[in-house]
Design a protein around this motif. Structure first.
Motif, PDB file in Angstrom:
ATOM      1  N   HIS A   1       0.833  -1.203   0.000  1.00 35.58           N
ATOM      2  CA  HIS A   1       0.000   0.000   0.000  1.00 35.58           C
ATOM      3  C   HIS A   1       0.867   1.253   0.000  1.00 35.58           C
ATOM      4  CE1 HIS A   1      -3.071   2.903   0.973  1.00 35.58           C
ATOM      5  NE2 HIS A   1      -2.409   3.231   2.057  1.00 35.58           N
ATOM      6  N   VAL A   2       1.859   1.289   0.867  1.00 38.68           N
ATOM      7  CA  VAL A   2       2.701   2.486   0.939  1.00 38.68           C
ATOM      8  C   VAL A   2       3.503   2.647  -0.352  1.00 38.68           C
ATOM      9  CG1 VAL A   2       4.788   1.570   2.077  1.00 38.68           C
ATOM     10  CG2 VAL A   2       4.063   3.902   2.521  1.00 38.68           C
ATOM     11  N   GLU A   3       3.862   1.554  -0.992  1.00 36.27           N
ATOM     12  CA  GLU A   3       4.570   1.653  -2.278  1.00 36.27           C
ATOM     13  C   GLU A   3       3.651   2.249  -3.344  1.00 36.27           C
ATOM     14  OE1 GLU A   3       7.626   1.880  -4.780  1.00 36.27           O
ATOM     15  OE2 GLU A   3       7.770   1.388  -2.639  1.00 36.27           O
ATOM     16  N   THR A   4       2.388   1.856  -3.346  1.00 39.26           N
ATOM     17  CA  THR A   4       1.418   2.454  -4.281  1.00 39.26           C
ATOM     18  C   THR A   4       1.293   3.946  -4.016  1.00 39.26           C
ATOM     19  OG1 THR A   4       0.166   0.405  -4.526  1.00 39.26           O
ATOM     20  CG2 THR A   4      -1.006   2.449  -5.019  1.00 39.26           C
TER      21      THR A   4
ATOM     22  N   SER B   1       2.369   6.621  -6.807  1.00 37.29           N
ATOM     23  CA  SER B   1       1.240   7.341  -7.393  1.00 37.29           C
ATOM     24  C   SER B   1       1.097   8.776  -6.901  1.00 37.29           C
ATOM     25  CB  SER B   1      -0.067   6.583  -7.109  1.00 37.29           C
ATOM     26  OG  SER B   1       0.016   5.279  -7.614  1.00 37.29           O
ATOM     27  N   LEU B   2       1.880   9.154  -5.889  1.00 34.30           N
ATOM     28  CA  LEU B   2       1.794  10.528  -5.377  1.00 34.30           C
ATOM     29  C   LEU B   2       3.146  11.047  -4.897  1.00 34.30           C
ATOM     30  CD1 LEU B   2       0.136  13.051  -4.501  1.00 34.30           C
ATOM     31  CD2 LEU B   2      -0.183  11.915  -2.292  1.00 34.30           C
ATOM     32  N   VAL B   3       3.643  10.465  -3.834  1.00 31.84           N
ATOM     33  CA  VAL B   3       4.803  11.024  -3.131  1.00 31.84           C
ATOM     34  C   VAL B   3       6.014  11.211  -4.037  1.00 31.84           C
ATOM     35  CG1 VAL B   3       6.435  10.632  -1.235  1.00 31.84           C
ATOM     36  CG2 VAL B   3       3.990  10.147  -0.916  1.00 31.84           C
ATOM     37  N   ASP B   4       6.352  10.179  -4.824  1.00 27.98           N
ATOM     38  CA  ASP B   4       7.557  10.246  -5.653  1.00 27.98           C
ATOM     39  C   ASP B   4       7.358  11.024  -6.954  1.00 27.98           C
ATOM     40  OD1 ASP B   4       8.755   8.709  -3.696  1.00 27.98           O
ATOM     41  OD2 ASP B   4       8.657   6.840  -4.838  1.00 27.98           O
TER      42      ASP B   4
ATOM     43  N   HIS C   1       9.455  17.616  -3.173  1.00 23.87           N
ATOM     44  CA  HIS C   1       9.194  17.581  -1.730  1.00 23.87           C
ATOM     45  C   HIS C   1       8.430  18.836  -1.287  1.00 23.87           C
ATOM     46  CE1 HIS C   1       9.696  16.714   2.509  1.00 23.87           C
ATOM     47  NE2 HIS C   1      10.143  17.951   2.668  1.00 23.87           N
ATOM     48  N   ALA C   2       8.843  19.998  -1.775  1.00 23.74           N
ATOM     49  CA  ALA C   2       8.187  21.250  -1.387  1.00 23.74           C
ATOM     50  C   ALA C   2       6.716  21.254  -1.827  1.00 23.74           C
ATOM     51  CB  ALA C   2       8.919  22.448  -1.983  1.00 23.74           C
ATOM     52  N   ASP C   3       6.435  20.709  -3.021  1.00 21.07           N
ATOM     53  CA  ASP C   3       5.050  20.642  -3.488  1.00 21.07           C
ATOM     54  C   ASP C   3       4.233  19.673  -2.636  1.00 21.07           C
ATOM     55  OD1 ASP C   3       5.557  22.469  -5.501  1.00 21.07           O
ATOM     56  OD2 ASP C   3       5.874  20.939  -7.031  1.00 21.07           O
ATOM     57  N   LEU C   4       4.840  18.558  -2.244  1.00 27.28           N
ATOM     58  CA  LEU C   4       4.141  17.598  -1.384  1.00 27.28           C
ATOM     59  C   LEU C   4       3.818  18.244  -0.034  1.00 27.28           C
ATOM     60  CD1 LEU C   4       3.077  14.688  -1.108  1.00 27.28           C
ATOM     61  CD2 LEU C   4       5.303  14.108  -0.115  1.00 27.28           C
ATOM     62  N   MET C   5       4.757  18.986   0.519  1.00 27.42           N
ATOM     63  CA  MET C   5       4.519  19.669   1.787  1.00 27.42           C
ATOM     64  C   MET C   5       3.433  20.741   1.626  1.00 27.42           C
ATOM     65  SD  MET C   5       6.350  18.073   3.969  1.00 27.42           S
ATOM     66  CE  MET C   5       5.980  16.644   2.971  1.00 27.42           C
ATOM     67  N   ALA C   6       3.419  21.421   0.467  1.00 28.01           N
ATOM     68  CA  ALA C   6       2.373  22.414   0.199  1.00 28.01           C
ATOM     69  C   ALA C   6       1.015  21.731   0.111  1.00 28.01           C
ATOM     70  CB  ALA C   6       2.670  23.178  -1.089  1.00 28.01           C
ATOM     71  N   LEU C   7       0.961  20.571  -0.551  1.00 23.46           N
ATOM     72  CA  LEU C   7      -0.292  19.814  -0.617  1.00 23.46           C
ATOM     73  C   LEU C   7      -0.755  19.444   0.790  1.00 23.46           C
ATOM     74  CD1 LEU C   7      -2.523  18.298  -2.143  1.00 23.46           C
ATOM     75  CD2 LEU C   7      -0.948  16.345  -2.283  1.00 23.46           C
TER      76      LEU C   7
END
Length: 174
Positions: free
Chosen positions: A132-135, A139-142, A146-152
């Motif tokens: 699950h965490v790999e999906t 599909s999102l994190v990678d 990083h800055a965009d993920l933190m903004a999300l």
């Protein structure tokens, strides 16, 4: 002018307020959010079903039970998942038939029903979690900076902070 816009305009006349329409950039962002969320949740569900025979809702039930020490009242579980009690009851019954959970009378008052994670359910969760965490990663994190993920994360925290007050039982952020 479309029928939907005409209806909205009629509503504006009725209330005396003109809607604050989205500009083209906001509309594109909103639609990307809707489509991206739908596609991401579909991918998570597909992968869990294919790899572990679990729906995303069943996986989430296992997670919620595990995080709650193994047992939750059915009413709490339904509220936490933002699903109707009948939908959760149906899903839990399927999971009970698979040996992942058991339902039992609540020892607190004898009126409520508890849902308890079984050893088989815990083992299934342990096996499914890495996939699950790999999906989620693929599909999102990678996919984003990083800055965009933190903004999300900040955006969704603001949304949650605004809306969770109506449903505090749904809070599970850490």
């Amino acid at each position: 002018m479309s029928d939907a816009v005409t209806e909205k305009s009629a509503a504006a006349v009725a209330t005396g307020r003109e809607p604050r329409w989205l500009d083209p950039e906001q509309q594109r962002t909103w639609r990307s959010f809707l489509l991206g969320t739908t596609l991401l949740l579909d991918r998570i569900d597909e992968d869990l079903r294919r790899e572990h025979g679990l729906s995303a809702v069943e996986y989430e039930i296992l997670v919620r039970l595990s995080e709650a020490g193994g047992t939750l009242r059915m009413a709490q579980l339904a509220a936490a998942l933002a699903h109707s009690r009948s939908r959760v009851t149906h899903t839990v019954k399927r999971m009970e038939n698979a040996g992942l959970v058991v339902r039992e009378e609540s020892p607190e008052d004898g009126r409520g029903v508890d849902c308890r994670l079984t050893d088989a359910g815990q083992d299934t969760l342990r096996r499914a979690a890495p996939d699950h965490v790999e999906t989620v990663r693929q599909s999102l994190v990678d996919l984003v900076d990083h800055a965009d993920l933190m903004a999300l994360g900040r955006v969704m925290d603001a949304v949650c902070d605004q809306l969770i007050c109506a449903h505090p039982e749904r809070e599970f952020r850490r």
